[in-house]
Design a protein around this motif. Structure first.
Motif, short mmCIF file in Angstrom:
data_model
loop_
_atom_site.label_atom_id
_atom_site.label_comp_id
_atom_site.label_asym_id
_atom_site.label_seq_id
_atom_site.Cartn_x
_atom_site.Cartn_y
_atom_site.Cartn_z
N ASP A 86 50.37 35.51 25.62
CA ASP A 86 49.77 35.08 26.44
C ASP A 86 47.95 35.96 25.72
OD1 ASP A 86 47.38 34.08 28.04
OD2 ASP A 86 49.01 33.27 29.20
N LEU A 87 47.08 35.71 25.16
CA LEU A 87 46.13 36.22 24.67
C LEU A 87 45.24 36.44 25.64
CD1 LEU A 87 45.45 35.95 20.79
CD2 LEU A 87 47.11 37.46 22.38
N GLU A 88 44.69 34.53 26.19
CA GLU A 88 43.55 34.62 27.18
C GLU A 88 44.19 35.66 28.39
OE1 GLU A 88 45.35 32.43 25.45
OE2 GLU A 88 43.64 31.57 24.27
N GLU A 89 45.19 35.82 28.87
CA GLU A 89 45.43 36.26 30.67
C GLU A 89 45.29 37.83 29.63
OE1 GLU A 89 49.32 36.81 33.38
OE2 GLU A 89 49.81 36.67 30.71
N LEU A 90 45.63 38.30 29.28
CA LEU A 90 44.98 40.23 28.14
C LEU A 90 43.55 39.71 27.97
CD1 LEU A 90 45.97 42.51 27.80
CD2 LEU A 90 45.93 42.22 25.65
N GLY A 91 43.19 38.94 28.01
CA GLY A 91 41.61 38.67 27.39
C GLY A 91 40.55 38.92 29.36
N ALA A 92 41.15 38.42 29.87
CA ALA A 92 40.69 37.86 31.19
C ALA A 92 40.55 39.59 32.00
CB ALA A 92 41.32 36.97 32.47
N LEU A 98 38.60 45.68 33.34
CA LEU A 98 38.07 47.10 32.83
C LEU A 98 36.79 46.48 31.88
CD1 LEU A 98 41.36 47.91 30.74
CD2 LEU A 98 41.28 48.71 32.90
N ASP A 99 36.22 46.10 32.09
CA ASP A 99 34.77 45.66 31.89
C ASP A 99 34.58 46.13 30.84
OD1 ASP A 99 32.38 45.25 32.78
OD2 ASP A 99 32.27 47.26 31.73
N ALA A 100 35.72 45.05 30.04
CA ALA A 100 35.36 45.60 27.86
C ALA A 100 35.37 43.72 27.82
CB ALA A 100 36.80 45.87 27.28
N VAL A 101 34.72 43.35 26.97
CA VAL A 101 34.55 41.95 25.94
C VAL A 101 35.56 41.44 25.54
CG1 VAL A 101 33.14 40.51 24.73
CG2 VAL A 101 31.73 42.25 26.69
N PRO A 102 36.27 40.82 25.90
CA PRO A 102 37.61 40.58 24.94
C PRO A 102 36.74 39.49 23.87
CG PRO A 102 37.54 39.00 27.04
CD PRO A 102 36.04 39.75 26.93
N LEU A 103 37.69 39.51 22.31
CA LEU A 103 37.21 38.41 21.88
C LEU A 103 38.55 38.24 21.32
CD1 LEU A 103 35.24 40.66 19.75
CD2 LEU A 103 34.22 39.32 21.58
N LEU A 148 35.22 34.58 27.76
CA LEU A 148 35.40 35.89 29.17
C LEU A 148 36.41 36.03 29.82
CD1 LEU A 148 32.25 36.10 30.11
CD2 LEU A 148 32.93 37.54 28.82
N VAL A 149 36.42 34.80 30.73
CA VAL A 149 37.75 33.76 31.80
C VAL A 149 39.01 32.71 31.30
CG1 VAL A 149 36.81 35.74 33.51
CG2 VAL A 149 36.66 33.29 33.17
N ARG A 150 40.07 32.84 31.90
CA ARG A 150 40.48 31.65 32.18
C ARG A 150 39.96 30.48 32.83
NH1 ARG A 150 45.82 33.95 33.23
NH2 ARG A 150 45.06 34.66 34.90
N SER A 151 40.37 29.22 32.92
CA SER A 151 40.53 27.89 33.79
C SER A 151 40.92 28.20 35.20
CB SER A 151 40.67 26.48 32.76
OG SER A 151 42.05 26.61 32.85
N GLN A 152 42.05 29.39 34.98
CA GLN A 152 42.36 29.33 36.15
C GLN A 152 41.30 30.18 37.32
OE1 GLN A 152 44.20 29.40 33.21
NE2 GLN A 152 45.75 30.06 33.26
N HIS A 194 24.51 29.22 28.90
CA HIS A 194 25.80 30.14 28.76
C HIS A 194 27.28 30.22 29.43
CE1 HIS A 194 24.51 33.00 25.22
NE2 HIS A 194 23.43 33.47 25.42
N ALA A 195 27.42 30.34 30.68
CA ALA A 195 28.00 30.01 31.63
C ALA A 195 28.58 28.47 31.77
CB ALA A 195 27.90 30.32 33.53
#
Length: 595
Positions: A86-92, A98-103, A148-152, A194-195
């Motif tokens: 689940d890459l999106e869960e880790l990204g969020a 951790l305030d790191a931008v997920p790519l 940045l985050v998931r729909s959840q 953007h949002a």
């Protein structure tokens, strides 16, 4: 030369004493056995590590990265994420914890060590020198919006509005909505787009955002002869000329040619503010039945516009010749913002929005807040100012450096406040030292007023009237790192918004969301955002800086009253002013137009 060398040595020493961590960029690849990790520091090369623990749970990965971050004394700016799971869960988790931008990287399947090292290096290239995300413009100036985050995350903010959004999205189906404005960064419109587009991508709505070509002489016209004049903030003798029209029309014609294929594919086109309004005549020429929404984000001074012979009347008539061809005219929810010439049948009243998960609003830990406050102090030191004393309270106004933002009033109210504190000192237990003042905001490529106004205010701070307060007044044009503003707002005692002209100031909502009471003038849409005496205090007469100082004094010295205001601020912050309700209303309106 020796003196300059010593000054630079002292500057570097003081910046070093802030204790800022080394910035790093990383790449992580998840596989069935564990994960591989590579990171690139600004002051060292790539380091690589392979972890074979068979654990890919997000909590474990976040804990591992956090432990490494603390051990290496680094700040991860961004992390490229690839592999299985689940890459999106880790990204969020990276963004929110951790305030790191997920790519998110779906293309990389089984990278070698060299490939993962390259991904870490590539991650760094997506940022500018001051760690601002580069805004990528694709074909025909389409803005690429970051994930940045998931729909959840959005769903749990307000489930009722989420259900409405999903329903409207299902009705909208495969249709296309297009947003066009002047710039991809700087100012509230860009932040909202953007949002909004980010959220639409999460739920499968075909929403695209394009911006106009950058041209300084055109922005001189749109800012000073459109925006400032329409607000009544341009000063005497400033008026739209024939030459201005020629500059604007040549520029908008080039933009029309660039955007024509994009516009023709869209079912609904949204024109944000006067800058792209000239496109409407081209759209009507290409497709008479195209659904067009004109969105006015500024405080239109209708009294001036309605008066014959004024500069505001001339500018609005020029803009309205195109804008009247739109199906809908959206204004902030103030009838006084709507000139008489606008048919009430066209009008929709609607406020601005902010995003709960972007950099300016997402929760920050104490350590993250401290980091960004140190970043702010580094900026001050580099500008030749004394750092903000974080052991003392401060008052803040966050706004563009613009003629309408009342920044001179902020300085005068602060001077009067400090004078009152000298004549009537509060009990020490009620205040953390003498309060400071922070004036901060972002710049924008379409705003030629920013630098001159900043220089004017800097000169005022150094003048005889304010010289005794100079070291307690912090003034900065900030890079587009929203977390700096987030941290500054969270630690502030009181926020000011002393604009003389204002639409619907989203910075007011953002302060209230953090429990920071706001003192403002009774201007534009701001009184709709603040409940006077509940979530903040409203000064009825614009320019009454003495009353502003009185209200600040009470908030700073009456602890019980302040706590009541702070609780009221959090409670009364407008919930409909968030991205999910905003997205639902846009689709509701679009669905009505295309029925």
């Amino acid at each position: 030369m020796a003196k300059l060398s010593q000054e630079l040595t002292d500057l570097y020493r003081r910046i070093g004493e802030l204790g800022l961590p080394t910035l790093s960029f990383a790449a992580i690849h998840l596989n069935s056995k564990g994960f591989s990790w590579a990171e690139l520091g600004r002051e060292r090369g790539v380091t690589y590590q392979k972890v074979n623990q068979g654990k890919k749970e997000t909590d474990f990965l976040i804990a591992w990265i956090k432990k490494r971050m603390e051990a290496e004394k680094v700040k991860y700016v961004a992390v490229n994420i690839s592999g299985k799971g689940d890459l999106e869960e880790l990204g969020a988790g990276l963004w929110l914890k951790l305030d790191a931008v997920p790519l998110i990287d779906r293309r990389t399947k089984n990278p070698s060590k060299r490939r993962l090292d390259w991904l870490a290096r590539r991650t760094q290239t997506k940022f500018e020198a001051d760690d601002v995300v580069k805004v990528k413009l694709k074909s025909r100036n389409q803005v690429e919006v970051a994930w940045l985050v998931r729909s959840q995350e959005y769903e749990k903010v307000d489930k009722k509005w989420w259900r409405r959004l999903v329903s409207q999205a299902e009705e909208f189906g495969s249709k296309k909505i297009l947003f066009i404005n002047a710039t991809p960064r700087g100012g509230g419109v860009a932040m909202m787009r953007h949002a909004l587009v980010r959220l639409y991508k999460l739920i499968g709505v075909d929403a695209r955002w394009h911006v106009l070509q950058e041209r300084a002489e055109a922005f001189e016209v749109t800012k000073r002869k459109f925006h400032n004049v329409l607000q009544g903030a341009a000063g005497r003798g400033v008026s739209l000329t024939g030459k201005d029209r020629q500059v604007y029309e040549a520029w908008i014609g080039e933009n029309a040619e660039m955007l024509k294929p994009v516009i023709e594919r869209a079912d609904v086109v949204v024109i944000d503010d006067p800058q792209p309004s000239g496109l409407i005549k081209f759209i009507r020429r290409w497709a008479e039945d195209k659904k067009i929404i004109y969105r006015s984000h500024i405080h239109l001074d209708s009294k001036l516009i309605n008066r014959s012979g004024t500069a505001a009347r001339r500018s609005f008539e020029y803009i309205w010749a195109n804008a009247k061809k739109a199906n809908v005219f959206i204004s902030h929810p103030m009838l006084e913002f709507i000139p008489k010439v606008v048919s009430r049948d066209q009008v929709v009243l609607w406020g601005a929005a902010t995003d709960p998960w972007d950099g300016i609003n997402k929760p920050l830990t104490r350590a993250q807040t401290n980091y960004y406050l140190k970043r702010f102090n580094k900026i001050l030191l580099e500008e030749g100012q004394e750092p903000l004393d974080l052991t003392r309270d401060y008052i803040i106004q966050i706004a563009r450096f613009d003629p309408s933002k009342g920044i001179e009033d902020v300085l005068e109210a602060f001077r009067l406040l400090r004078a009152k504190m000298e004549s009537k000192p509060p009990r020490k237990a009620r205040l953390r030292g003498k309060p400071q003042l922070v004036l901060a905001g972002h710049g924008s490529i379409d705003d030629p007023d920013g630098a001159p106004i900043f220089n004017l205010i800097s000169g005022l701070v150094g003048s005889q009237r304010y010289r005794h307060l100079k070291d307690d007044i912090k003034i900065a044009r900030l890079p587009a790192v929203d977390q700096i503003l987030n941290a500054l707002l969270r630690r502030s005692k009181v926020a000011l918004q002393l604009s003389h002209k204002e639409g619907f100031e989203i910075k007011v909502t953002e302060a209230l969301m953090k429990g920071v009471p706001v003192v403002s003038y009774n201007v534009g849409g701001i009184p709709l955002q603040i409940k006077d005496g509940v979530s903040g205090l409203v000064v009825k007469k614009t320019g009454n800086t003495r009353q502003v100082a009185e209200k600040l004094y009470r908030l700073l010295t009456d602890k019980r009253f302040y706590q009541k205001m702070s609780r009221g601020a959090k409670r009364e912050a407008i919930k409909e002013g968030l991205t999910v309700p905003n997205a639902a209303v846009w689709l509701y309106l679009a669905n009505k137009l295309v029925e």
